[in-house]
Design an enzyme around this catalytic site. Structure first.
Site: not given
Ligand SMILES: NC(=O)c1ccc[n+]([C@@H]2O[C@H](COP(=O)([O-])OP(=O)(O)OC[C@H]3O[C@@H](n4cnc5c(N)ncnc54)[C@H](O)[C@@H]3O)[C@@H](O)[C@H]2O)c1
Ligand SMILES: [Zn+2]
Length: 714
Positions: A109, A309
């Site tokens: 990821k 994760k």
């Molecule tokens: N700090 C903050 O204020 C804040 C706010 C919003 C979200 N977040 C963070 O963002 C995350 C949520 O974001 P999200 O919805 O993008 O989910 P995510 O990052 O947890 O996971 C989904 C994403 O992983 C990616 N990915 C990377 N490698 C991949 C692979 N090999 N196969 C498939 N997908 C892959 C894709 O882009 C996919 O959209 C959470 O961990 C959250 O903590 C933080």
């Protein structure tokens, strides 16, 4: 607080964090803290199903399209992925799968930004961000600058399908990220929290040349709409897209049971630290497409996919002291001095606390036990304070009222967004009142923002222009690598020189040889070392205008801005004659220069201040070159095609389609796929067909390969 109120409050907070994270790319809390808020909301909603609404952040993919880009609907929605942090969560997920599932694909990821690429008949026609999952932003122009994204598919072994939509990750490799942060630091700007924010921020820039400069990468990890693709599993799909020239991750593995999956995940926890990009977990997918389709999606996630994760590496230690460091612009940065602790491969003794707003927000006391985290970030962060372990003697942190090094007076800056919210409140209320009046409605209530408090403090500056600490830091920057590159003039030597009163101004550096005996009298100096130092100082006079400007440490004016300014104005006199407005708005070809009002104000103010004028006069006097050497141009290939839009057609002899399109972008142009009135040139090879006819009928100039080469080498 009632559950309903708490739920409302959480939703409000989470939406605010989503906006900061997805829209502004400047999150204010860590992912872990964010996940905790979301978990709390999820469990409250589970306890009170009657309060669940479908606009809750737990029910939809977060993120919204951004202003200024065209919004496009995804042919198939783009989902987020459910997270897990432990083996039993993976087992639970697998238990819900149908028994036919006997093969999993596991791939790293990568911590970047999801993007969808659409190829029609082998040509890239659209690149879009995930947005809210249903609609994203059309970022095609930015995506075209990414070298690992082919503009057309390689069809030498397999003809292209009618439609190929791949999903994948755009990411910022560590090396690019680090260099970028060094530049920001040099410019006195806020550093990027992690490569993901860096990527997200870059993709929403409107100037493709800025995007092209940073060398983002891309890697495929999923599929969208497909027409004419025969793959029946993720494994086959990866093989097939790789043949078409799309990058896939070489570390993708398959496994036939969850136990095997866990072995792969475990083993990779070591490997991932050696990779040139950030990996924060592994994604586990049901390999077979028919089984994926059968499983389908929830409102936010595919049921056939889960992310594991890795825990961010954390450590607990004691905060001994808060030290305030003076930077070259006078910025005072609080740094936690810690009881040494081992975390993620190194012993850590310091952690940054960024600014007083953050210190107060985390309620840091001296003597507190703190949790440190080294996630993607290189500098460890204080994640939180363990309040239950706070000793009675712990003292709250206080910010210095004057410069800790020179006693100079202090100026405080506040979070720009909050200042804006407060300042614009009356106008917003008035606007709403007018709007409501026009529609004969009751005006909506626009709550008055809270007044500024210590929590909003974003920076503190020493205002003394003669502050020795600032001068020391400025001099270290001036002599540093990438600036004037004066070998042998590190911070220790600078301190000695300042202590002996040998260097009081930048010009003094170039007069040091006149005080040879005094220099030789310094401790640990010696003839050889001194001669080398004099030679290095002499050599540095020829670095040219761009590097000399960058070495002065003018706020917001780092190496990139300096180079752009030097290339445009050629000499310091040219720059001195320019007005602030001219500097802010000059163009390179038809493109924005990338300088803008903030940099312009800063450089103009500096050059026309008495300090700035004195520095320039001294540099002239001692013979430092303040011109741009004729032969030198920027690190990118050039700007000969700036603002031009080119279309390529037919078979070329020297370049593949991808190569020539890359060349166009490298030279500042835009490679488009169809001829229109706004096309600047059509580059036509052998057997050019309908595009050539169209260009001729529209009067678009047609270039041969040789004409094109002449154009870019001019
Ligand atoms: N700090 C903050 O204020 C804040 C706010 C919003 C979200 N977040 C963070 O963002 C995350 C949520 O974001 P999200 O919805 O993008 O989910 P995510 O990052 O947890 O996971 C989904 C994403 O992983 C990616 N990915 C990377 N490698 C991949 C692979 N090999 N196969 C498939 N997908 C892959 C894709 O882009 C996919 O959209 C959470 O961990 C959250 O903590 C933080
Ligand atoms: Zn000071």
């Amino acid at each position: 607080m009632s559950a309903a109120d708490r739920i409302e409050k959480l939703r409000h907070e989470i939406r605010e964090h989503d906006r900061r994270y997805y829209v502004d790319a400047t999150p204010s809390i860590s992912d872990r803290e964010y996940d905790r808020l979301l978990d709390e909301l999820k469990s409250l909603e589970a306890e009170h199903p009657e309060l669940l609404t479908n606009d809750s952040p737990t029910q939809r993919v977060a993120g919204t399209p951004i202003d200024g880009f065209e919004t496009v609907a995804h042919a198939r929605p783009m989902y987020s992925i459910d997270n897990s942090y432990a083996a039993d969560e993976l087992h639970k997920w697998a238990d819900r799968l149908p028994p036919e599932v006997d093969r999993f694909l596991i791939d790293p990821k990568i911590d970047g930004v999801a993007i969808s690429l659409r190829y029609e008949e082998g040509h890239l026609v659209l690149a879009a961000t995930r947005g809210d999952g249903q609609q994203g932003d059309d970022v095609t122009q930015n995506a075209r600058t990414i070298r690992s994204i082919p503009l057309s598919l390689d069809v030498s072994s397999t003809p292209p399908p009618a439609v190929l939509e791949v999903r994948g990750e755009v990411y910022c490799p560590w090396q690019v990220f680090q260099k970028w942060n060094e530049e920001l630091e040099e410019e006195g700007q806020q550093q990027l929290a992690n490569p993901r924010n860096a990527t997200a921020g870059l993709l929403k820039r409107h100037d493709t040349t800025i995007v092209a400069k940073r060398r983002l990468e891309f890697c495929v990890h999923g599929r969208g709409e497909l027409d004419g693709v025969t793959a029946t599993s993720v494994t086959e799909f990866y093989e097939q897209v790789a043949e078409w020239g799309l990058p896939t991750n070489p570390y993708a593995r398959t496994a036939s049971s969850i136990d095997e999956v866990l072995e792969v995940i475990d083993a990779f926890d070591t490997t991932r630290h050696t990779l040139p990009y950030a990996v924060d977990g592994m994604v586990v997918k049901v390999d077979q497409f028919d089984l994926q389709d059968e499983l389908g999606f929830t409102s936010r996630f595919p049921r056939w996919c889960i992310a594991y994760k890795y825990a961010a590496e954390q450590a607990t230690t004691k905060l001994l002291e808060i030290q305030w460091q003076v930077g070259k612009t006078g910025k005072l940065t609080p740094r936690a001095k810690l009881e040494p602790v081992f975390v993620a491969g190194t012993t850590v003794q310091h952690a940054t606390l960024h600014n007083m707003g953050e210190v107060l927000g985390k309620d840091v006391h001296i003597g507190d036990t703190v949790i440190l985290e080294k996630a993607g970030e290189i500098i460890p962060q204080v994640v939180e304070v363990v309040k239950s372990e706070r000793p009675k003697t712990a003292e709250p942190a206080v910010a210095p009222e004057c410069c800790p090094e020179c006693g100079g007076s202090i100026s405080i800056e506040y979070d720009k967004r909050r200042v804006h919210d407060i300042e614009s409140w009356e106008a917003r209320v008035e606007r709403e009142r007018k709007r409501a009046e026009k529609n004969s409605e009751e005006p909506a209530d626009i709550p008055k923002p809270d007044p500024l408090s210590g929590l909003d403090e974003s920076a503190r500056y020493c205002m003394n222009p003669e502050c020795p600490a600032q001068f020391r830091e400025r001099l270290a920057h001036f002599a540093g690598r990438g600036q004037m590159d004066i070998d042998g003039m590190g911070i220790k030597v600078i301190e000695q020189l300042m202590e002996a009163d040998l260097v009081k101004t930048i010009g003094d550096v170039f007069r040091l040889h006149e005080r040879r005996d005094d220099v030789l009298a310094l401790e640990r100096m010696g003839t050889r070392k001194a001669e080398n130092l004099f030679a290095a100082i002499d050599a540095s006079k020829q670095r040219g205008l761009a590097r000399t400007l960058a070495s002065l440490g003018i706020r917001h004016v780092g190496s990139t801005a300096s180079r752009i300014l030097a290339e445009h104005y050629r000499t310091i006199d040219g720059l001195l004659e320019a007005s602030e407005e001219e500097i802010a708005t000059f163009k390179i070809g038809e493109n924005e220069s990338g300088i803008g009002p903030e940099i312009a104000r800063s450089i103009h103010t500096f050059l026309h201040s008495s300090t700035g004028a004195a520095v320039i006069a001294e540099l002239r006097e001692v013979g430092v070159s303040l011109e741009m050497p004729e032969a030198e141009t920027s690190g990118s290939a050039g700007t000969s095609l700036a603002g031009k839009s080119l279309v390529v057609t037919g078979t070329l002899t020297k370049y593949s389609r991808k190569e020539i399109e890359e060349l166009i972008v490298q030279h500042g142009g835009k490679a488009s796929s169809s001829v229109s009135k706004s096309t600047s040139y059509l580059v036509a090879g052998e057997n050019a067909g309908s595009k050539l006819d169209k260009a001729n009928s529209l009067g678009v100039p047609v270039l041969s390969e040789a004409d094109f080469e002449k154009l870019i080498t001019e």
